[in-house]
Every structure is written in C-alpha cells, then in structure tokens.
Design a protein around this motif. Structure first.
Motif, PDB file in Angstrom:
ATOM      1  N   ASP A  26      19.593 112.355  80.646  1.00  0.00           N
ATOM      2  CA  ASP A  26      21.137 111.985  81.113  1.00  0.00           C
ATOM      3  C   ASP A  26      21.827 111.209  79.878  1.00  0.00           C
ATOM      4  O   ASP A  26      22.830 111.197  80.014  1.00  0.00           O
ATOM      5  N   TYR A  27      21.009 110.453  79.311  1.00  0.00           N
ATOM      6  CA  TYR A  27      21.590 109.541  78.329  1.00  0.00           C
ATOM      7  C   TYR A  27      21.209 109.952  76.769  1.00  0.00           C
ATOM      8  O   TYR A  27      22.149 109.644  75.995  1.00  0.00           O
ATOM      9  N   CYS A  64      16.729 106.136  86.431  1.00  0.00           N
ATOM     10  CA  CYS A  64      17.441 107.045  85.567  1.00  0.00           C
ATOM     11  C   CYS A  64      16.491 107.964  84.967  1.00  0.00           C
ATOM     12  O   CYS A  64      15.194 107.547  84.242  1.00  0.00           O
ATOM     13  N   TRP A  65      16.926 108.879  84.513  1.00  0.00           N
ATOM     14  CA  TRP A  65      16.373 110.245  83.717  1.00  0.00           C
ATOM     15  C   TRP A  65      16.667 110.138  82.385  1.00  0.00           C
ATOM     16  O   TRP A  65      17.932 110.015  81.981  1.00  0.00           O
ATOM     17  N   ARG A  69      18.174 100.811  89.136  1.00  0.00           N
ATOM     18  CA  ARG A  69      18.505 102.326  89.483  1.00  0.00           C
ATOM     19  C   ARG A  69      17.557 103.327  88.493  1.00  0.00           C
ATOM     20  O   ARG A  69      17.755 103.116  87.309  1.00  0.00           O
ATOM     21  N   MET A 128      22.482 101.867  81.019  1.00  0.00           N
ATOM     22  CA  MET A 128      21.973 102.250  82.341  1.00  0.00           C
ATOM     23  C   MET A 128      22.383 101.114  83.416  1.00  0.00           C
ATOM     24  O   MET A 128      22.289 100.035  83.242  1.00  0.00           O
ATOM     25  N   THR A 170      11.254 108.769  82.728  1.00  0.00           N
ATOM     26  CA  THR A 170      12.213 108.377  83.886  1.00  0.00           C
ATOM     27  C   THR A 170      11.882 106.936  83.609  1.00  0.00           C
ATOM     28  O   THR A 170      10.806 106.300  83.455  1.00  0.00           O
TER      29      THR A 170
END
Length: 370
Positions: free
Chosen positions: A85-86, A81-82, A79, A75, A112
């Motif tokens: 998404d990873y 991040c969700w 910022r 990441m 999150t």
C-alpha cells in the motif's frame, strides 16, 4: 506469542524468541525487528529466517537505501500495514535493494509491518516478509496476528527503556514498576514486598491486603495465598536465569477479576535497574508480580461459545499461537499426535478456516476481542 513478548520486557534477548515464533506460526515468512532509542542502549537488529550474510550486508549498506524507509515514517503507529500500500511491488522490483539483497533471499518481496513506537527520538518496527505472489492471503493472516501483539510489544519496549534508565533510591521508587500499566510488585522468596507501583497502591487503597512496603504480600483467600507463596518460592529457587512459564492464578476482588502473573527479574538486567546501594539489601533472586485485569471468560470459553468447540478442541486451538509443530503442541498438552490431528480437523470444520496459520490469527483475534 504474548507470553514471549512479556518475557522480552525484562530480558531483551527474548525478542529473538518473539521473532523466531512468528515463522513457526506462519510458515514461509522471514522476520526483522528494528528499534532505535537515543535514551537507552540500542537493541541489535533482530531477525529470523534470513541468512547471516544478508543481515550483515543490510547493516553495512542496504539499510541506508531501503526503499521502505519513507513508508515507515508515513505509517500510522500501532496499526498493521501492508507494504504494497506504500510501495507497490513493481516499483520495489526496480530498486538496487530488491535486485541485490531481497532477490537472493528468495521470495520475500512483500511484507506486513507494524510501527510500534514513533515518538521522542524512538522508532520501533516489526516486519514479516513473504512472497508477493501470496501477498493478500498472507496479509489477511499476519495483519490480525501482529495487530494483536502491538499493545504488549509497546508495553514491553517501555519496560526495556525504563530498566536502562532507572536510578532508584532507597525509597524503592522504581521506574521499572511505574512503566507497567497494571498493578505490580517486586517480592522476595518469602513474599516480602520490596516495591510496589502507583497502580498497586491505587488498587488496594483502603483494603490493606499487604502490610507496608517492607511486609508480606498476601491475599484473603487462603487457597490463593498458599498457591501464590509456593509459586514465588519455586520461582526464586530456580536460579537467576530461570524464565520458565508459571501458570497464572486467578483472583477476584470487588473491583474486578485479575490474573496474578509472576516472573523472575533477570539477573543481568536487575544489576542495571537496581543500581547503587539498593542491591546490597536485595536477595539473590526476586520476582515481579503483575495483577492483570481479566474478563470472566477465558479464550477457551470464547472459542467454545462462539464456534461450538469442545473443551479439548479449544485447548488445542489456544495452544497453537505459542509456536511449534502440531507434534510439539500435542506433547505439551499431553495428548497423542493422532488425537491432536483429529481435534485440529474438527476445529477447522467448526471455525471455517483451512490452515493452521489462519487458525492462529483467529485465536489471537478472539483473545484480544473486547
């Protein structure tokens, strides 16, 4: 929320309050915060909403097989991040981590998160978990909320580190003060300046609003000077453990407008930070004074201008991020619950949001807008 983060800067135990406030702002969430720093004593795992058995099991075993760990390193810092998404949710559900730890806790299989620090052996992560069935909706609310807190969290963690590492001399060159991004002083109950950081020296260069490091911090505006002296006296008289909020003062200088924030230096941390000979010359309680640049408009001004809120409606909206039920917020503002409900419905209509959690995210975004 920002107020709770600032309190954690000088008293790391207050990170628990930060974690506890997030589920109050956004119901249906569980929070975990982890900090690793090889140069200072570790903070314990900070959590809110999780069962003690789950936290113990995580510390004993599941932290080692956490499938999100590689994502933490990937990441980008600072910022929001969700997690999906990873590590897509279907993939997460195939793991032992999900089956034996997350599933018994209920629907907390989405998150999150934000990586606040990753440098020089340091890593600090905040993750807010929730039901993956509401993943996009929850991230839309939580993303702006945690993003708005990122800078304050980073600054607070830097101050935590500086406190543990500081080894000041009689010259009063405190790492604690120099870790702060804004002009700052440590003063006693008589407003006598015990220390000032380089930012303070730079701000007041040539203006001489205070007389030497061992003299009084005073302001040219007699009204502000009197109010400031009274706040310092009350703060230092409240006792070493006092952490009650004291309303900021506003100060206008040729170089800009500032907010004068004052807070006590917690006794247990001060004994670590001010080690050696210096504590013998310090009063029992001292205050940290920080001058933060501020815009000419307040958060309530921005809400009133942008959304056409009344002063009372904007005041209610800006009180919500500090946590608590609507009934508790109404009590803090000195209004009835029915009045608060009426104002909240009006705010929803004017801002176009439908939930209190969405309003909190909007207010925080407005407060940190350039």
């Amino acid at each position: 929320m920002t107020e709770a983060v600032q309190a954690a800067a000088l008293q790391p135990a207050q990170w628990q309050e930060v974690a506890d406030r997030l589920p109050r702002c956004v119901p249906g969430t569980k929070v975990v915060m982890q900090v690793w720093d090889g140069l200072s004593p570790p903070l314990p795992l900070i959590s809110s909403g999780w069962s003690p058995a789950t936290i113990q099991a995580y510390s004993d075993y599941y932290c080692e097989i956490n499938p999100w760990r590689p994502a933490w390193l990937e990441m980008p810092p600072m910022r929001a991040c969700w997690a999906d998404d990873y590590l897509p949710n279907p993939q997460l559900r195939k793991t032992e981590y999900y089956a034996d730890m997350l599933r018994p806790e209920g629907e907390v299989d989405a998150a999150t998160g934000i990586k606040v620090v990753q440098e020089d052996g340091r890593l600090a992560m905040l993750a807010v978990h929730y039901d993956s069935g509401k993943g996009e909706e929850m991230h839309a609310v939580l993303g702006p909320l945690v993003q708005a807190l990122a800078t304050s969290m980073r600054q607070a963690l830097d101050v935590n580190r500086a406190i543990y590492r500081s080894t000041p001399s009689l010259g009063l060159d405190l790492d604690l003060l120099h870790a702060l991004l804004h002009p700052a002083f440590i003063v006693d109950r008589h407003c006598r300046v015990l220390a000032a950081n380089a930012k303070a020296e730079e701000l007041f260069s040539g203006r001489n609003p205070y007389v030497g490091v061992r003299d009084l911090l005073h302001f040219a505006d007699a009204r502000i000077d009197k109010a400031f002296a009274e706040k310092i006296r009350l703060l230092c008289s409240a006792g070493p453990g006092a952490l009650s909020s004291i309303e900021d003062l506003s100060l206008t200088l040729p170089r800009g407008a500032f907010s004068i924030a004052v807070m006590p230096v917690a006794q247990n941390l001060r004994s670590m930070a001010l080690s050696g000979v210096l504590p013998m010359f310090l009063p029992e309680v001292v205050a940290l004074v920080v001058l933060r640049p501020r815009s000419e408009t307040t958060p309530t001004d921005g809400l009133q201008t942008r959304y056409g809120l009344t002063k009372s409606e904007a005041r209610l909206a800006t009180a919500l991020p500090n946590g608590g039920t609507l009934l508790e917020v109404a009590g803090r503002l000195g209004i009835s619950y029915e009045t608060a409900r009426t104002q909240l419905r009006a705010v929803f209509t004017k801002t176009g949001v439908n939930r209190q959690s969405e309003l909190v995210a909007l207010v925080l975004k407005q407060a940190h807008a350039p």
